[in-house]
Design an enzyme around this catalytic site. Sequence first.
Site, PDB file in Angstrom:
ATOM      1  N   ARG A  88       0.810  -1.212   0.000  1.00  0.00           N
ATOM      2  CA  ARG A  88       0.000   0.000   0.000  1.00  0.00           C
ATOM      3  C   ARG A  88       0.842   1.260   0.000  1.00  0.00           C
ATOM      4  O   ARG A  88       0.288   2.361  -0.003  1.00  0.00           O
ATOM      5  CB  ARG A  88      -0.885  -0.009   1.235  1.00  0.00           C
ATOM      6  CG  ARG A  88      -2.341  -0.323   0.900  1.00  0.00           C
ATOM      7  CD  ARG A  88      -3.135   0.060   2.062  1.00  0.00           C
ATOM      8  NE  ARG A  88      -4.547   0.097   2.037  1.00  0.00           N
ATOM      9  CZ  ARG A  88      -5.397  -0.894   1.952  1.00  0.00           C
ATOM     10  NH1 ARG A  88      -4.981  -2.104   1.707  1.00  0.00           N
ATOM     11  NH2 ARG A  88      -6.675  -0.679   2.081  1.00  0.00           N
ATOM     12  N   ARG A 144      -9.811   7.463   3.417  1.00  0.00           N
ATOM     13  CA  ARG A 144      -9.232   6.273   2.771  1.00  0.00           C
ATOM     14  C   ARG A 144      -8.892   6.553   1.306  1.00  0.00           C
ATOM     15  O   ARG A 144      -7.872   6.094   0.799  1.00  0.00           O
ATOM     16  CB  ARG A 144     -10.194   5.083   2.890  1.00  0.00           C
ATOM     17  CG  ARG A 144     -10.228   4.510   4.314  1.00  0.00           C
ATOM     18  CD  ARG A 144     -11.459   3.671   4.576  1.00  0.00           C
ATOM     19  NE  ARG A 144     -11.500   2.440   3.809  1.00  0.00           N
ATOM     20  CZ  ARG A 144     -12.597   1.698   3.676  1.00  0.00           C
ATOM     21  NH1 ARG A 144     -13.741   2.078   4.249  1.00  0.00           N
ATOM     22  NH2 ARG A 144     -12.553   0.585   2.986  1.00  0.00           N
TER      23      ARG A 144
HETATM   24  P1  ATP Z   1     -11.749  -3.536  -0.693  1.00  0.00           P
HETATM   25  O1  ATP Z   1     -13.056  -2.990  -0.280  1.00  0.00           O
HETATM   26  O2  ATP Z   1     -11.438  -3.247  -2.162  1.00  0.00           O
HETATM   27  O3  ATP Z   1     -11.590  -4.977  -0.383  1.00  0.00           O
HETATM   28  P2  ATP Z   1     -10.557  -1.738   1.357  1.00  0.00           P
HETATM   29  O4  ATP Z   1      -9.516  -0.683   1.048  1.00  0.00           O
HETATM   30  O5  ATP Z   1     -11.908  -1.289   1.686  1.00  0.00           O
HETATM   31  O6  ATP Z   1     -10.565  -2.776   0.162  1.00  0.00           O
HETATM   32  P3  ATP Z   1      -8.923  -3.237   3.253  1.00  0.00           P
HETATM   33  O7  ATP Z   1      -7.866  -3.556   2.244  1.00  0.00           O
HETATM   34  O8  ATP Z   1      -9.576  -4.343   3.912  1.00  0.00           O
HETATM   35  O9  ATP Z   1     -10.134  -2.429   2.679  1.00  0.00           O
HETATM   36  O10 ATP Z   1      -8.221  -2.238   4.326  1.00  0.00           O
HETATM   37  C1  ATP Z   1      -8.916  -1.692   5.433  1.00  0.00           C
HETATM   38  C2  ATP Z   1      -7.952  -0.863   6.310  1.00  0.00           C
HETATM   39  O11 ATP Z   1      -6.920  -1.724   6.863  1.00  0.00           O
HETATM   40  C3  ATP Z   1      -7.157   0.232   5.596  1.00  0.00           C
HETATM   41  O12 ATP Z   1      -7.889   1.443   5.473  1.00  0.00           O
HETATM   42  C4  ATP Z   1      -5.915   0.374   6.504  1.00  0.00           C
HETATM   43  O13 ATP Z   1      -6.181   1.129   7.665  1.00  0.00           O
HETATM   44  C5  ATP Z   1      -5.656  -1.054   6.942  1.00  0.00           C
HETATM   45  N1  ATP Z   1      -4.697  -1.740   6.033  1.00  0.00           N
HETATM   46  C6  ATP Z   1      -4.990  -2.766   5.184  1.00  0.00           C
HETATM   47  N2  ATP Z   1      -3.888  -3.154   4.515  1.00  0.00           N
HETATM   48  C7  ATP Z   1      -2.869  -2.352   4.935  1.00  0.00           C
HETATM   49  C8  ATP Z   1      -1.493  -2.229   4.608  1.00  0.00           C
HETATM   50  N3  ATP Z   1      -0.914  -3.032   3.696  1.00  0.00           N
HETATM   51  N4  ATP Z   1      -0.746  -1.289   5.252  1.00  0.00           N
HETATM   52  C9  ATP Z   1      -1.296  -0.505   6.166  1.00  0.00           C
HETATM   53  N5  ATP Z   1      -2.600  -0.537   6.525  1.00  0.00           N
HETATM   54  C10 ATP Z   1      -3.385  -1.452   5.916  1.00  0.00           C
END
Ligand code: ATP
Length: 188
Positions: A88, A144
């Site tokens: 990320r 986000r």
């Molecule tokens: P989607 O809906 O497409 O599956 P998303 O962005 O809604 O994706 P997640 O990938 O589940 O959701 O991430 C949720 C939260 O978890 C992020 O906003 C962040 O705070 C944290 N997070 C997830 N992956 C990472 C990472 N690689 N590094 C840092 N924080 C992370």
Amino acid sequence: MNLILFGPPGAGKGTQAALIVDKYKLVHLSTGDLLRHEMSSSTELGKEISEIINSGKLVSDHHVLKMIKIFIENNKKSNGFLFDGFPRNQDQANLLDKLLADLDLKITSVILLEVDKESLRERILSRSQKEGRADDNEETLIKRLEVYFSETEPVIAHYSNKGLVKSIDGVGEINDINQRINSILDLV
Ligand code: ATP
Ligand code: MG
């Protein structure tokens, strides 16, 4: 085959990841799922990160990288990985390259799910009704998206320089989007 699934929050990464790992027999590594599991099990890490996640910011690399390293090492005998929600930022991408190189592995393709902001907003708000995730609300979504465009999207260049990125239209029916992904992966 080692894949990265890229895309903004609400792009449908989790949904498509489940279909891809099933078809290509890959191990699914979702940092979001791993972090939510820490929160729901109320581990020390889970308690430390819940505020950060609910504010829409990224969890520190230190926490994420430790989790990833253990996961990759435990699954290194698998057919391949599907990384979902990771890397990320640039530091995470550099570390992933290094972890994979140490195991003689590399990224085969990067799938970029493209979805417009209005569709993302609709999906996140409708998911919030079904799943009740504390970070699925209008205010956190704005943060986000901001984090996605400032820290995550620039990482795509790291992979497009290597010719690995395949862009997919992520708007439409789940199965149609899945077909678009499969038709690209079948050529890899
Ligand atoms: P989607 O809906 O497409 O599956 P998303 O962005 O809604 O994706 P997640 O990938 O589940 O959701 O991430 C949720 C939260 O978890 C992020 O906003 C962040 O705070 C944290 N997070 C997830 N992956 C990472 C990472 N690689 N590094 C840092 N924080 C992370
Ligand atoms: Mg997800």
